[in-house]
Write a protein that holds these residues in place. Structure first.
Motif, mmCIF file in Angstrom:
data_model
loop_
_atom_site.group_PDB
_atom_site.id
_atom_site.type_symbol
_atom_site.label_atom_id
_atom_site.label_comp_id
_atom_site.label_asym_id
_atom_site.label_seq_id
_atom_site.Cartn_x
_atom_site.Cartn_y
_atom_site.Cartn_z
ATOM 1 N N GLY A 21 64.143 -16.385 41.033
ATOM 2 C CA GLY A 21 65.484 -16.120 41.541
ATOM 3 C C GLY A 21 65.725 -16.351 43.015
ATOM 4 O O GLY A 21 66.851 -16.168 43.481
ATOM 5 N N ALA A 22 64.718 -16.738 43.782
ATOM 6 C CA ALA A 22 64.943 -17.005 45.208
ATOM 7 C C ALA A 22 65.871 -18.199 45.350
ATOM 8 O O ALA A 22 65.653 -19.242 44.731
ATOM 9 N N ARG A 23 66.930 -18.044 46.146
ATOM 10 C CA ARG A 23 67.906 -19.114 46.303
ATOM 11 C C ARG A 23 68.035 -19.592 47.741
ATOM 12 O O ARG A 23 68.747 -20.544 48.012
ATOM 13 N N THR A 24 67.341 -18.952 48.660
ATOM 14 C CA THR A 24 67.380 -19.354 50.063
ATOM 15 C C THR A 24 65.956 -19.373 50.619
ATOM 16 O O THR A 24 65.044 -18.776 50.041
ATOM 17 N N VAL A 25 65.804 -20.028 51.762
ATOM 18 C CA VAL A 25 64.505 -20.047 52.441
ATOM 19 C C VAL A 25 64.082 -18.620 52.785
ATOM 20 O O VAL A 25 62.914 -18.261 52.635
ATOM 21 N N GLU A 26 65.022 -17.811 53.202
ATOM 22 C CA GLU A 26 64.720 -16.419 53.558
ATOM 23 C C GLU A 26 64.228 -15.632 52.348
ATOM 24 O O GLU A 26 63.297 -14.823 52.460
ATOM 25 N N GLU A 27 64.848 -15.841 51.194
ATOM 26 C CA GLU A 27 64.417 -15.138 49.984
ATOM 27 C C GLU A 27 63.022 -15.576 49.551
ATOM 28 O O GLU A 27 62.228 -14.761 49.086
ATOM 29 N N VAL A 28 62.696 -16.857 49.719
ATOM 30 C CA VAL A 28 61.344 -17.331 49.435
ATOM 31 C C VAL A 28 60.365 -16.637 50.384
ATOM 32 O O VAL A 28 59.320 -16.143 49.966
ATOM 33 N N GLY A 29 60.712 -16.565 51.657
ATOM 34 C CA GLY A 29 59.860 -15.889 52.639
ATOM 35 C C GLY A 29 59.644 -14.426 52.314
ATOM 36 O O GLY A 29 58.534 -13.910 52.441
ATOM 37 N N ASP A 30 60.710 -13.753 51.878
ATOM 38 C CA ASP A 30 60.585 -12.345 51.487
ATOM 39 C C ASP A 30 59.647 -12.177 50.295
ATOM 40 O O ASP A 30 58.909 -11.197 50.210
ATOM 41 N N ALA A 31 59.679 -13.162 49.391
ATOM 42 C CA ALA A 31 58.884 -13.062 48.167
ATOM 43 C C ALA A 31 57.406 -13.389 48.369
ATOM 44 O O ALA A 31 56.547 -12.783 47.735
ATOM 45 N N CYS A 32 57.101 -14.352 49.265
ATOM 46 C CA CYS A 32 55.696 -14.787 49.362
ATOM 47 C C CYS A 32 55.228 -15.066 50.790
ATOM 48 O O CYS A 32 54.140 -15.595 50.973
ATOM 49 N N ASP A 33 56.046 -14.750 51.780
ATOM 50 C CA ASP A 33 55.735 -14.936 53.200
ATOM 51 C C ASP A 33 55.815 -16.380 53.687
ATOM 52 O O ASP A 33 55.702 -16.625 54.879
ATOM 53 N N ALA A 34 55.993 -17.344 52.797
ATOM 54 C CA ALA A 34 56.095 -18.731 53.239
ATOM 55 C C ALA A 34 57.282 -18.894 54.179
ATOM 56 O O ALA A 34 58.364 -18.367 53.930
ATOM 57 N N GLY A 35 57.055 -19.585 55.280
ATOM 58 C CA GLY A 35 58.118 -19.839 56.244
ATOM 59 C C GLY A 35 58.335 -18.747 57.265
ATOM 60 O O GLY A 35 59.192 -18.864 58.127
ATOM 61 N N THR A 36 57.548 -17.698 57.196
ATOM 62 C CA THR A 36 57.744 -16.583 58.123
ATOM 63 C C THR A 36 56.773 -16.616 59.302
ATOM 64 O O THR A 36 56.824 -15.744 60.153
ATOM 65 N N GLY A 37 55.912 -17.633 59.334
ATOM 66 C CA GLY A 37 54.970 -17.781 60.449
ATOM 67 C C GLY A 37 55.551 -18.699 61.500
ATOM 68 O O GLY A 37 56.554 -18.400 62.138
ATOM 69 N N CYS A 38 54.971 -19.872 61.633
ATOM 70 C CA CYS A 38 55.391 -20.808 62.679
ATOM 71 C C CYS A 38 56.713 -21.496 62.361
ATOM 72 O O CYS A 38 57.387 -21.997 63.256
ATOM 73 N N GLY A 39 57.060 -21.556 61.071
ATOM 74 C CA GLY A 39 58.335 -22.151 60.675
ATOM 75 C C GLY A 39 58.300 -23.641 60.396
ATOM 76 O O GLY A 39 59.305 -24.224 60.025
ATOM 77 N N SER A 40 57.145 -24.276 60.530
ATOM 78 C CA SER A 40 57.089 -25.725 60.331
ATOM 79 C C SER A 40 57.301 -26.128 58.870
ATOM 80 O O SER A 40 57.581 -27.289 58.585
ATOM 81 N N CYS A 41 57.205 -25.200 57.945
ATOM 82 C CA CYS A 41 57.363 -25.519 56.525
ATOM 83 C C CYS A 41 58.774 -25.260 56.001
ATOM 84 O O CYS A 41 59.049 -25.502 54.823
ATOM 85 N N LEU A 42 59.667 -24.792 56.842
ATOM 86 C CA LEU A 42 61.012 -24.438 56.375
ATOM 87 C C LEU A 42 61.729 -25.615 55.723
ATOM 88 O O LEU A 42 62.388 -25.438 54.687
ATOM 89 N N ASP A 43 61.587 -26.804 56.283
ATOM 90 C CA ASP A 43 62.226 -27.979 55.690
ATOM 91 C C ASP A 43 61.644 -28.293 54.317
ATOM 92 O O ASP A 43 62.377 -28.663 53.396
ATOM 93 N N ARG A 44 60.343 -28.132 54.160
ATOM 94 C CA ARG A 44 59.712 -28.398 52.859
ATOM 95 C C ARG A 44 60.176 -27.373 51.826
ATOM 96 O O ARG A 44 60.444 -27.739 50.671
ATOM 97 N N ILE A 45 60.277 -26.119 52.210
ATOM 98 C CA ILE A 45 60.775 -25.090 51.288
ATOM 99 C C ILE A 45 62.202 -25.413 50.875
ATOM 100 O O ILE A 45 62.572 -25.297 49.706
ATOM 101 N N ASP A 46 63.003 -25.855 51.824
ATOM 102 C CA ASP A 46 64.391 -26.206 51.535
ATOM 103 C C ASP A 46 64.478 -27.358 50.532
ATOM 104 O O ASP A 46 65.372 -27.368 49.678
#
Length: 65
Positions: A21-46
């Motif tokens: 059910g994650a629909r945003t980068v932030e929701e993915v980060g809340d669910a598994c921490d991805a994208g909450t570190g340096c942020g270089s993966c945010l585009d890939r998550i998107d």
């Protein structure tokens, strides 16, 4: 393949978060921490989010000819 190196989150986990059910980068980060570190993966998550939520180009085609 790792999507988020900071937290060693593989693409399978990103897909699982989206399937749950994650629909945003932030929701993915809340669910598994991805994208909450340096942020270089945010585009890939998107990209994973866009692929999962974009309508298919064949969705409107008839089921049989």
């Amino acid at each position: 393949m790792y999507v988020c190196v900071c937290y060693a989150v593989p693409d399978s986990e990103i897909r699982a978060c989206i399937a749950r059910g994650a629909r945003t980068v932030e929701e993915v980060g809340d669910a598994c921490d991805a994208g909450t570190g340096c942020g270089s993966c945010l585009d890939r998550i998107d990209v994973f989010l866009a692929a999962a939520h974009a309508p298919s180009s064949i969705a409107g085609l008839p089921k049989s000819a």
